[in-house]
Design an enzyme around this catalytic site. Structure first.
Site, PDB file in Angstrom:
ATOM      1  CB  THR A 251      85.280  -4.679  -8.371  1.00 35.31           C
ATOM      2  OG1 THR A 251      85.221  -5.116  -9.730  1.00 35.31           O
ATOM      3  CG2 THR A 251      85.726  -5.821  -7.484  1.00 35.31           C
TER       4      THR A 251
ATOM      5  CB  THR B 154      90.216   1.085 -13.297  1.00 28.73           C
ATOM      6  OG1 THR B 154      89.749   1.802 -14.449  1.00 28.73           O
ATOM      7  CG2 THR B 154      90.319   2.082 -12.160  1.00 28.73           C
TER       8      THR B 154
ATOM      9  CG  ASP C 234      88.523   4.103 -16.644  1.00 30.12           C
ATOM     10  OD1 ASP C 234      89.143   4.016 -17.726  1.00 30.12           O
ATOM     11  OD2 ASP C 234      87.429   3.550 -16.431  1.00 30.12           O
TER      12      ASP C 234
ATOM     13  CG  MET D 132      89.177   3.540 -23.646  1.00 27.92           C
ATOM     14  SD  MET D 132      89.306   1.809 -23.135  1.00 27.92           S
ATOM     15  CE  MET D 132      88.284   1.031 -24.369  1.00 27.92           C
TER      16      MET D 132
END
Ligand code: F6P
Length: 373
Positions: free
Chosen positions: A116, A136, A138, A180
């Protein structure tokens, strides 16, 4: 009579995560209460700007969403306007600029991750004034120490590894838990340290199978008949490739990582005569209510984004650096990610309590780095 009140669009791009709604609430409430602005919410990320699926967001629309996971606006990771997959990968960025002008917007607040922010940066060159809000699980955005959603994902992964711990102990097993995080190991590192994992495998440090097997054997010998391995989905063995779950042009990011836990289990079966099990945490890490930390971070980011828009400062992403809130130019964030630096103090602390990173300790720069004062 010209309408001179501030008109601001808001969208949530990329994958969802806990805390997006909290950010959306903060942006909307702050803009309407403090800056007398009109707020318009676009549906499903940039897709809503391309298709002009947009609706006014009022104070009451965002009341009661602080604790709710996901995003009330919807999200899409197939809607990069420069490679617009719903239209065969066409460049529809001019349509975004047109919507922006037609709706007479003064700015757009884009709540999103690295994809984004890269899109946002390119759109600024087309005259779209954007302020980014980093989210996020992450935690891999350049320019900010934390992103909204990361703390919640770490807490979910930590809880999961804690639960795996007890069953590993009972059954004398090697239990491998896959987190993840894409190409960054932040979730595996933080959840691994928080849950006392014996081995933490990161994308930033290629592991050696024998080094992981050694940890399991050493633990066996010392009477600890179980081993917990936290492995990031982007981890790989020395000289090996990323383990890919799915490839295709269905998504903006055409590679979906996943499956390293099973690969590692197969690699360990030969050298070890111990029962091995794997758990992939997957999208669990992105679901549910945000932690208090993420709610507060989202609120601080959202209100700061609103203040920047009101002051006419755009082309930036709000950020937190060394506990202070700031903003960084989108140009510095676009097309890059922030991985775990191998001299990170948390790696040093993990090594000090006996955690292995699947390599010789001396091969971890944090091991030999001077301790910070
Ligand atoms: O970027 C967030 C993230 O959850 C990554 O950690 C993971 O690799 C990816 O998104 C999964 O994407 P999708 O939701 O498309 O399966």
């Amino acid at each position: 009579m010209p309408n001179d009140s501030l008109r601001v669009g808001v969208l949530t791009g990329g994958g969802d995560c806990p805390g997006i709604n909290a950010a959306l609430r903060a942006v909307t409430k702050s803009l309407t209460l403090q800056h007398d602005a009109e707020v318009l919410g676009f549906r499903d990320g940039f897709r809503g700007v391309v298709d002009r699926t947009v609706e006014p967001l009022h104070y009451r629309d965002v009341s009661g969403i602080l604790t709710r996971g996901g995003t009330i606006l919807g999200a899409s990771n197939k809607a990069n306007p420069f490679n617009y997959l719903p239209r065969g990968g066409a460049d529809v960025s001019a349509q975004v600029a047109k919507t922006y002008r037609t709706l007479d917007l003064d700015a757009l607040v884009a709540i999103g991750g690295d994809g984004t922010m890269s899109i946002a940066h390119r759109l600024t060159r087309l005259g779209v004034d954007i302020v980014g809000v980093p989210k996020t699980i992450d935690n891999d955005l350049v320019g900010t120490d934390r992103t909204v959603g990361f703390d919640t994902a770490v807490s979910i992964a930590t809880d999961a590894i804690d639960r795996i711990h007890t069953t590993a102990q009972s059954h004398h097993r090697v239990m491998i838990v896959e987190t993840m995080g894409r190409y960054a190991g932040w979730i595996a590192l933080h959840a691994g340290v928080a849950s006392g994992a014996d081995v933490i495998l990161l994308p930033e440090l290629e592991y050696e199978v024998e080094a992981v097997a050694d940890v399991c054997r050493d633990r066996e010998r010392s009477g600890q008949h179980f081993t917990i391995v936290a492995v990031a989905e982007g981890a790989r063995h020395k000289g090996g490739d990323y383990v890919v779950q799915e490839r295709g042009d269905e998504y903006t990011d055409s590679i979906r990582l996943g499956g390293i836990s099973r690969v590692l289990a197969d690699q360990l079966r030969e050298p070890l005569d111990i029962s091995i099990r794997t758990t992939v945490l997957g999208h669990m890490q992105r679901g549910g209510s945000p932690t208090a930390y993420d709610r507060n971070l989202a609120t601080a980011f959202g209100t700061r984004a609103a203040a920047l828009v009101a002051a006419g400062t755009t082309g930036v992403m709000v950020a937190v650096q060394d506990d202070a809130f700031t903003q960084v130019p989108l140009a510095e964030i676009a097309d890059t990610i922030r991985t775990v630096p191998l001299d990170h103090p948390l790696l040093a602390s993990a090594l000090d309590v006996g955690t292995s990173f699947g390599v010789e300790n001396d091969d971890v720069p944090a091991h030999t780095a001077a301790p910070s004062q």
